[in-house]
Design an enzyme around this catalytic site. Structure first.
Site, PDB file in Angstrom:
ATOM      1  CG  ASP B 135      -2.119   0.897   1.038  1.00 54.26           C
ATOM      2  OD1 ASP B 135      -2.532   1.102  -0.112  1.00 54.26           O
ATOM      3  OD2 ASP B 135      -2.657   1.392   2.040  1.00 54.26           O
ATOM      4  CE1 TYR B 137      -0.537   8.518   4.708  1.00 53.66           C
ATOM      5  CE2 TYR B 137       1.675   9.424   4.605  1.00 53.66           C
ATOM      6  CZ  TYR B 137       0.421   9.382   5.185  1.00 53.66           C
ATOM      7  OH  TYR B 137       0.150  10.211   6.262  1.00 53.66           O
ATOM      8  CG  HIS B 142      -4.715  10.324   2.930  1.00 58.06           C
ATOM      9  ND1 HIS B 142      -5.762  10.222   3.824  1.00 58.06           N
ATOM     10  CD2 HIS B 142      -3.847   9.328   3.269  1.00 58.06           C
ATOM     11  CE1 HIS B 142      -5.534   9.222   4.657  1.00 58.06           C
ATOM     12  NE2 HIS B 142      -4.387   8.667   4.348  1.00 58.06           N
ATOM     13  NE  ARG B 151       3.096  13.525  10.996  1.00 60.21           N
ATOM     14  CZ  ARG B 151       2.552  12.490  10.339  1.00 60.21           C
ATOM     15  NH1 ARG B 151       2.403  11.339  10.943  1.00 60.21           N
ATOM     16  NH2 ARG B 151       2.180  12.601   9.091  1.00 60.21           N
ATOM     17  CD  GLU B 208      -6.729   4.186   4.628  1.00 56.13           C
ATOM     18  OE1 GLU B 208      -6.021   3.449   3.916  1.00 56.13           O
ATOM     19  OE2 GLU B 208      -6.273   4.902   5.529  1.00 56.13           O
ATOM     20  CG  ASP B 242      -6.049  -0.640   2.945  1.00 55.99           C
ATOM     21  OD1 ASP B 242      -6.226  -1.841   3.206  1.00 55.99           O
ATOM     22  OD2 ASP B 242      -4.991  -0.035   3.182  1.00 55.99           O
ATOM     23  CD  GLN B 249      -3.623   3.794  10.940  1.00 52.33           C
ATOM     24  OE1 GLN B 249      -4.772   3.535  10.589  1.00 52.33           O
ATOM     25  NE2 GLN B 249      -2.784   4.488  10.197  1.00 52.33           N
ATOM     26  CE  LYS B 262      -4.085   1.568   7.257  1.00 48.07           C
ATOM     27  NZ  LYS B 262      -4.884   2.443   6.383  1.00 48.07           N
ATOM     28  CB  THR B 358      -6.592   7.538   1.676  1.00 48.55           C
ATOM     29  OG1 THR B 358      -6.557   6.457   2.594  1.00 48.55           O
ATOM     30  CG2 THR B 358      -7.938   8.222   1.740  1.00 48.55           C
TER      31      THR B 358
END
Lengths: 429, 429
Positions: B135, B137, B142, B151, B208, B242, B249, B262, B358
């Site tokens: 997968d 990213y 996203h 964060r 997702e 997903d 998580q 996941k 995503t």
């Protein structure tokens, strides 16, 4: 059903040296290519490889419910799917066939000719088609060392570590058997002090001393495996060298974990030693330092006392033993790993492989990676010939060996040996 | 070789509605169980499923180098291994067989009876045995949304994000086709303010919105795939949900990435739409914001304009469209992903699946997960019937649809639809 194959008093009519990893009490399973270029499933006693496909065709497994072609396959997956009862029947039968009191095969030269091979006549293959490979991070010493080096010595373990057998998904396609050389990987790294990454060969190629267990079909999507049933679904174990590129890892791994730093190669020893063969070597797991959630609490001895060694051999040089560890140091055992892996309903099938994570012991000579042995390169590792290593250099061979020992016999894994070649050069077109 | 199957003017003698995802220009590949309980490889035109195994046995593929049983299999892996030239020959031939000017099959009732099925007569299966699932990213929107929420809004993207198509390994065994319901996963979470984790059902189950591409055998261990060759090894694409458990998580993912959050399920649409069929819908990728290392620099249009929608349907309720996005928003394209994945020599084989990550667009109604749509639950999503959702509730069904559009036809993916059942209850023994 009793595991008569484990009888410590049994002797075989095959020649087996005193210090062999493969006495008649072991009976591991593997896949090999024979001198006739046939792929078959086999076992090994001493230095003799045994063609189980040929044995089956000759009727030696009569009475055991096995399909005709179960051993005439290029992977063990279907045999493993048959389940623990069948593995036991087959292992017990093999012990019986090669028992020194059994003359049936021993005295049949025709049969012996098609069933037995010298090790120099065969070529070991990957024993299973690995569906999914998961790597855990279950050595407290290793996690503490890494946390001390890269984060905070005062809080080396992350908050979840004592509650979760932390694991992550690895790459199946790059799992290879012992003897296959690999190339130094290239990739992105961020040099110290730089603001932009550079591309090139990894400068910090490392091994990781691990063991991996191989599962059978265990559960359906959605159904967890209770911890005290977990061992029903473990077929056996291999030595596992989870190659790593530390500099690539440092740059890529936040926030989704290691990727290219790991998936260029993982090497395994080719003979799967069954959990049954390891039965006499059970030992208590380390005492949990935090109260565990119920699904991770277990009964009985779920750890195994397996001595592990790592050797480094430079091109044209001799082997130096650079580490000596033990599988018993794992804080989280295989039952906990499998219960955790499936508590959310994740399905586990025949041929899945689960790595322990680097197995470091409590003393600096028992660390399971160059990263720890050389402490990030600050304390180079001395080889017997006076040379030094911070990480693995081109044309070095890394060899891992492992075995369990009692007074009267040992059960071993043989070795996983892998040479690191220089960076791959594409052929000019 | 030209892709005559893509001829926009072609019409078929089968009935196809104007707004079908599956005009004769699509010709996707899938695996289904027929009314006779036979598993076969097939394609679909309009609402007619076509048994390619039967067509092949009847000689309709004569002249194309195919083994006799290539379509009589329960996965597409071997056909995909045959390579792009063969896929094209087969797709072009299918277009020819069903062209309105071709009477051979049209006028042969005996043949039509064994080749053609209504959709209610078949049951779609997983189209490939997935070797490894990766997968990525790769949506900047996203990654920015997630970074902002969890964060630092000022530094939402991590330092590596604009240099690396960040990816991680997923779990193959829990990939399921559309229509298979899943159970709410259980696991460890750390409640807000708590010091010790608790065990129980996830309270933040999410979808997702992704697409995934499926590869053919691409390279050997150690050999990178150059970026401008990458598309040679991409067979086709599917819609990909997903499934994620956000609370699991959060507690588990540092430092090795998401795992149990996941791997309880990932759902795909069952028809693989070939990269060839998507050829007319190529579009420029977003301009890189940082200078890319050479192995990630590419020529031409490598992105695809695919409109995507997500619908949520509560038990006994109606569908509400909750998101509208587009595959073209991906910052990193498939060629970059595949070049990156293999730059270290990681082998890619037939049936490997690579998720995009995503796919969020620039506006709040184009976000690809409940986490973003409801902004961590702070802004519940309104359904048509007045109900609200922060995350997915028991017995909700999540449906994703996708298609490309030109004036004269559309190429679509159908849908991936998955119902979330309550936590699994083991049967009492």
């Amino acid at each position: 059903m009793s595991i008569t194959a484990n009888d410590p008093k049994r002797k075989t009519w095959l020649e087996v040296s005193q210090d062999s990893d493969f006495p008649i009490q072991n009976i591991p399973f593997g896949v090999f290519l024979t001198r006739d270029d046939v792929i078959t499933i086999g076992t090994r006693i001493g230095d003799t490889a045994i063609d189980l496909g040929a044995l089956h065709q000759l009727g030696y497994f009569d009475g055991i419910p096995l399909t005709d072609d179960i051993f005439l396959q290029d992977t063990l997956n279907d045999f493993i799917s048959d389940g623990k009862k069948t593995w036991r029947l087959v292992r017990n039968r093999i012990a019986d066939i090669f028992d020194q009191g059994n003359s049936k095969l021993r005295d049949n030269e025709e049969h012996r000719k098609v069933v037995l091979f010298g090790l120099d006549e065969i070529e070991m293959q990957l024993p299973v088609q690995v569906g999914d490979y998961t790597d855990f991070y279950s050595s407290k010493e290793h996690a503490t060392n890494v946390g001390t080096m890269f984060r905070d010595p005062e809080n080396a373990l992350l908050p979840n570590w004592l509650h979760i057998p932390v694991g992550y998904h690895g790459r199946s396609s790059s799992i290879i058997p012992s003897g296959i050389p690999i190339h130094r990987p290239q990739g992105q790294t961020l040099p110290p002090g730089a603001e932009e990454p550079v591309f090139g060969p990894s400068k910090r190629v490392d091994f990781e001393l691990e063991m991996a267990f191989i599962t059978t079909d265990a559960n359906h999507l959605g159904e967890p495996i209770p911890i005290n049933e977990a061992e029903e679904y473990i077929f056996g174990l291999v030595l596992f060298n989870d190659w790593s590129a530390r500099d690539i890892q440092t740059w890529e791994y936040v926030p989704l974990g290691p990727f290219l730093a790991k998936n260029f190669a993982s090497s395994i020893s080719p003979w799967i030693v069954t959990l049954d063969a390891l039965e006499p070597f059970r030992i208590e797991s380390p005492k949990p330092e935090k109260k565990l959630l119920p699904y991770l609490q277990f009964e009985g001895k779920k750890s195994f006392d397996i001595e592990l060694e790592v050797f480094l051999k430079p091109e044209n040089g001799e082997e130096t033993r650079i580490s000596r560890s033990n599988f018993k140091y794992m804080y989280w055992n295989m039952s906990q790993q499998l219960a955790h892996h499936t508590v959310n309903g994740c399905p586990v099938i025949s041929g899945d492989m689960m790595g322990s994570g680097t197995i470091s012991g409590p003393t600096p000579d028992s660390y399971g990676s160059m990263l720890e042995l050389s402490w990030k390169g600050e304390k180079p590792v001395k080889l017997n010939d006076g040379r030094e290593r911070k990480f693995i250099e081109d044309n070095d061979t890394v060899i891992m060996r492992g075995h369990c020992k009692r007074e009267n016999y040992r059960i071993g894994f043989g070795e996983v040996s892998t040479k690191l070649l220089p960076v791959f050069e594409p052929k000019k077109k």
